[in-house]
Design a protein around this motif. Sequence first.
Motif, PDB file in Angstrom:
ATOM      1  N   ILE A   1       6.746 -40.589 156.370  1.00  0.00           N
ATOM      2  CA  ILE A   1       6.405 -40.052 155.050  1.00  0.00           C
ATOM      3  C   ILE A   1       4.957 -40.383 154.692  1.00  0.00           C
ATOM      4  O   ILE A   1       4.210 -39.535 154.190  1.00  0.00           O
ATOM      5  CB  ILE A   1       7.369 -40.598 153.986  1.00  0.00           C
ATOM      6  CG1 ILE A   1       8.785 -40.067 154.233  1.00  0.00           C
ATOM      7  CG2 ILE A   1       6.896 -40.228 152.582  1.00  0.00           C
ATOM      8  CD1 ILE A   1       9.837 -40.669 153.322  1.00  0.00           C
ATOM      9  N   ALA A   2       4.548 -41.622 154.967  1.00  0.00           N
ATOM     10  CA  ALA A   2       3.183 -42.035 154.642  1.00  0.00           C
ATOM     11  C   ALA A   2       2.156 -41.213 155.412  1.00  0.00           C
ATOM     12  O   ALA A   2       1.141 -40.778 154.861  1.00  0.00           O
ATOM     13  CB  ALA A   2       3.006 -43.522 154.934  1.00  0.00           C
ATOM     14  N   LYS A   3       2.427 -40.966 156.701  1.00  0.00           N
ATOM     15  CA  LYS A   3       1.477 -40.198 157.506  1.00  0.00           C
ATOM     16  C   LYS A   3       1.449 -38.735 157.091  1.00  0.00           C
ATOM     17  O   LYS A   3       0.401 -38.092 157.100  1.00  0.00           O
ATOM     18  CB  LYS A   3       1.809 -40.334 158.992  1.00  0.00           C
ATOM     19  CG  LYS A   3       1.480 -41.708 159.562  1.00  0.00           C
ATOM     20  CD  LYS A   3       1.421 -41.693 161.084  1.00  0.00           C
ATOM     21  CE  LYS A   3       0.881 -43.006 161.612  1.00  0.00           C
ATOM     22  NZ  LYS A   3       0.674 -42.985 163.077  1.00  0.00           N
ATOM     23  N   ALA A   4       2.603 -38.199 156.724  1.00  0.00           N
ATOM     24  CA  ALA A   4       2.643 -36.806 156.264  1.00  0.00           C
ATOM     25  C   ALA A   4       1.871 -36.650 154.955  1.00  0.00           C
ATOM     26  O   ALA A   4       1.118 -35.683 154.767  1.00  0.00           O
ATOM     27  CB  ALA A   4       4.089 -36.357 156.087  1.00  0.00           C
ATOM     28  N   ARG A   5       2.048 -37.597 154.046  1.00  0.00           N
ATOM     29  CA  ARG A   5       1.316 -37.531 152.785  1.00  0.00           C
ATOM     30  C   ARG A   5      -0.191 -37.700 153.013  1.00  0.00           C
ATOM     31  O   ARG A   5      -1.003 -37.061 152.332  1.00  0.00           O
ATOM     32  CB  ARG A   5       1.837 -38.610 151.829  1.00  0.00           C
ATOM     33  CG  ARG A   5       3.202 -38.279 151.243  1.00  0.00           C
ATOM     34  CD  ARG A   5       3.713 -39.387 150.344  1.00  0.00           C
ATOM     35  NE  ARG A   5       4.967 -38.994 149.695  1.00  0.00           N
ATOM     36  CZ  ARG A   5       5.729 -39.822 148.993  1.00  0.00           C
ATOM     37  NH1 ARG A   5       5.357 -41.103 148.855  1.00  0.00           N
ATOM     38  NH2 ARG A   5       6.845 -39.395 148.436  1.00  0.00           N
ATOM     39  N   ASP A   6      -0.556 -38.541 153.976  1.00  0.00           N
ATOM     40  CA  ASP A   6      -1.964 -38.727 154.287  1.00  0.00           C
ATOM     41  C   ASP A   6      -2.565 -37.439 154.852  1.00  0.00           C
ATOM     42  O   ASP A   6      -3.705 -37.086 154.557  1.00  0.00           O
ATOM     43  CB  ASP A   6      -2.136 -39.869 155.284  1.00  0.00           C
ATOM     44  CG  ASP A   6      -3.589 -40.264 155.466  1.00  0.00           C
ATOM     45  OD1 ASP A   6      -4.280 -40.498 154.463  1.00  0.00           O
ATOM     46  OD2 ASP A   6      -4.050 -40.320 156.620  1.00  0.00           O
ATOM     47  N   ALA A   7      -1.779 -36.725 155.676  1.00  0.00           N
ATOM     48  CA  ALA A   7      -2.240 -35.433 156.205  1.00  0.00           C
ATOM     49  C   ALA A   7      -2.453 -34.444 155.069  1.00  0.00           C
ATOM     50  O   ALA A   7      -3.456 -33.713 155.040  1.00  0.00           O
ATOM     51  CB  ALA A   7      -1.231 -34.893 157.218  1.00  0.00           C
ATOM     52  N   ASN A   8      -1.518 -34.398 154.125  1.00  0.00           N
ATOM     53  CA  ASN A   8      -1.665 -33.526 152.960  1.00  0.00           C
ATOM     54  C   ASN A   8      -2.936 -33.859 152.175  1.00  0.00           C
ATOM     55  O   ASN A   8      -3.681 -32.976 151.754  1.00  0.00           O
ATOM     56  CB  ASN A   8      -0.454 -33.662 152.031  1.00  0.00           C
ATOM     57  CG  ASN A   8       0.777 -32.978 152.568  1.00  0.00           C
ATOM     58  OD1 ASN A   8       0.792 -32.500 153.689  1.00  0.00           O
ATOM     59  ND2 ASN A   8       1.830 -32.968 151.780  1.00  0.00           N
ATOM     60  N   ARG A   9      -3.166 -35.161 151.985  1.00  0.00           N
ATOM     61  CA  ARG A   9      -4.333 -35.585 151.197  1.00  0.00           C
ATOM     62  C   ARG A   9      -5.630 -35.191 151.881  1.00  0.00           C
ATOM     63  O   ARG A   9      -6.562 -34.695 151.237  1.00  0.00           O
ATOM     64  CB  ARG A   9      -4.292 -37.106 151.000  1.00  0.00           C
ATOM     65  CG  ARG A   9      -5.490 -37.663 150.239  1.00  0.00           C
ATOM     66  CD  ARG A   9      -5.556 -39.180 150.331  1.00  0.00           C
ATOM     67  NE  ARG A   9      -5.581 -39.644 151.708  1.00  0.00           N
ATOM     68  CZ  ARG A   9      -6.669 -39.592 152.480  1.00  0.00           C
ATOM     69  NH1 ARG A   9      -7.795 -39.081 152.031  1.00  0.00           N
ATOM     70  NH2 ARG A   9      -6.618 -40.059 153.717  1.00  0.00           N
ATOM     71  N   ARG A  10      -5.713 -35.392 153.218  1.00  0.00           N
ATOM     72  CA  ARG A  10      -6.951 -35.066 153.930  1.00  0.00           C
ATOM     73  C   ARG A  10      -7.236 -33.565 153.881  1.00  0.00           C
ATOM     74  O   ARG A  10      -8.384 -33.145 153.730  1.00  0.00           O
ATOM     75  CB  ARG A  10      -6.878 -35.553 155.382  1.00  0.00           C
ATOM     76  CG  ARG A  10      -6.890 -37.070 155.515  1.00  0.00           C
ATOM     77  CD  ARG A  10      -7.309 -37.497 156.909  1.00  0.00           C
ATOM     78  NE  ARG A  10      -6.475 -36.939 157.950  1.00  0.00           N
ATOM     79  CZ  ARG A  10      -5.361 -37.511 158.400  1.00  0.00           C
ATOM     80  NH1 ARG A  10      -4.951 -38.651 157.875  1.00  0.00           N
ATOM     81  NH2 ARG A  10      -4.656 -36.948 159.365  1.00  0.00           N
ATOM     82  N   LEU A  11      -6.186 -32.762 154.001  1.00  0.00           N
ATOM     83  CA  LEU A  11      -6.385 -31.315 153.913  1.00  0.00           C
ATOM     84  C   LEU A  11      -6.837 -30.909 152.510  1.00  0.00           C
ATOM     85  O   LEU A  11      -7.739 -30.088 152.347  1.00  0.00           O
ATOM     86  CB  LEU A  11      -5.095 -30.585 154.277  1.00  0.00           C
ATOM     87  CG  LEU A  11      -5.158 -29.050 154.218  1.00  0.00           C
ATOM     88  CD1 LEU A  11      -6.247 -28.512 155.132  1.00  0.00           C
ATOM     89  CD2 LEU A  11      -3.805 -28.451 154.594  1.00  0.00           C
ATOM     90  N   LEU A  12      -6.241 -31.511 151.498  1.00  0.00           N
ATOM     91  CA  LEU A  12      -6.628 -31.207 150.121  1.00  0.00           C
ATOM     92  C   LEU A  12      -8.070 -31.627 149.862  1.00  0.00           C
ATOM     93  O   LEU A  12      -8.821 -30.912 149.187  1.00  0.00           O
ATOM     94  CB  LEU A  12      -5.686 -31.907 149.139  1.00  0.00           C
ATOM     95  CG  LEU A  12      -5.902 -31.607 147.648  1.00  0.00           C
ATOM     96  CD1 LEU A  12      -5.772 -30.114 147.377  1.00  0.00           C
ATOM     97  CD2 LEU A  12      -4.910 -32.392 146.802  1.00  0.00           C
TER      98      LEU A  12
END
Length: 239
Positions: free
Chosen positions: A66-77
């Motif tokens: 979950i943490a890595k998926a959220r981090d991926a979302n944040r970097r794309l945003l």
Amino acid sequence: MGLGVAGHFRTAIDRDNDGVVVNAFYRHSRIKYYLKDRRALRIQTVINDTYDIGVLRRLEHLAEVIAKARDANRRLLDTIRAGQSCVLASPVIERVAQPTLTEDGRRAPALRFADPRVMALTGALCLSLFAVTGVTNNSLRALTARMLGTGYTTSQMTYDLRRLRFNGLIRRIEHTHTYVLTPDGQRLAIFYTKLNDRLLRPLLAADQPQAPPNLRQALTTIDHHVDDYIAQARLKTAA
């Protein structure tokens, strides 16, 4: 649908739905973003195999997934935001356009705008998928070589990664050979690419038939005014 392939990476733009959906695939997983009900941007990461992001498959590792998926979302945003707020008079652009020294005294080679290799490199770094997965020597070199259209060696890629890192535009993920763009790197790559593709190229081709009529008309008007000023100054144009 448009496709682009680079190693384990694949992107697809789907225009068949009610709007545009951008899908970025990595191995067995993907991240997609689109406008939800045409009102709000939605970013969704789907991890079909936790090994894709370096996490074991057991349930006790769910929090890390979950943490890595959220981090991926944040970097794309962050990348999307950077693309909407490029500033011409940026200290970053002024700094990297000429050779400088790092805080520990090492030379940071320049990344000059309009240099073909630099433009290919920054264009490759604008790939949204890299904002999620990061870049490696191999993945970035393949795309840069394709955009450059000439030979581009591993040693050249190593040198370019070095000057990106020394200029504070990328950072290496600890214990890996993968790099991610810093906020300054995102802004510089997007600014260089947008300035070249959306402003300079159209303006340089403004007198061509494929240019927008209003742009060609404006250029013709400017030419007439310049000719009038030359005539009033009693200067002859070159034969």
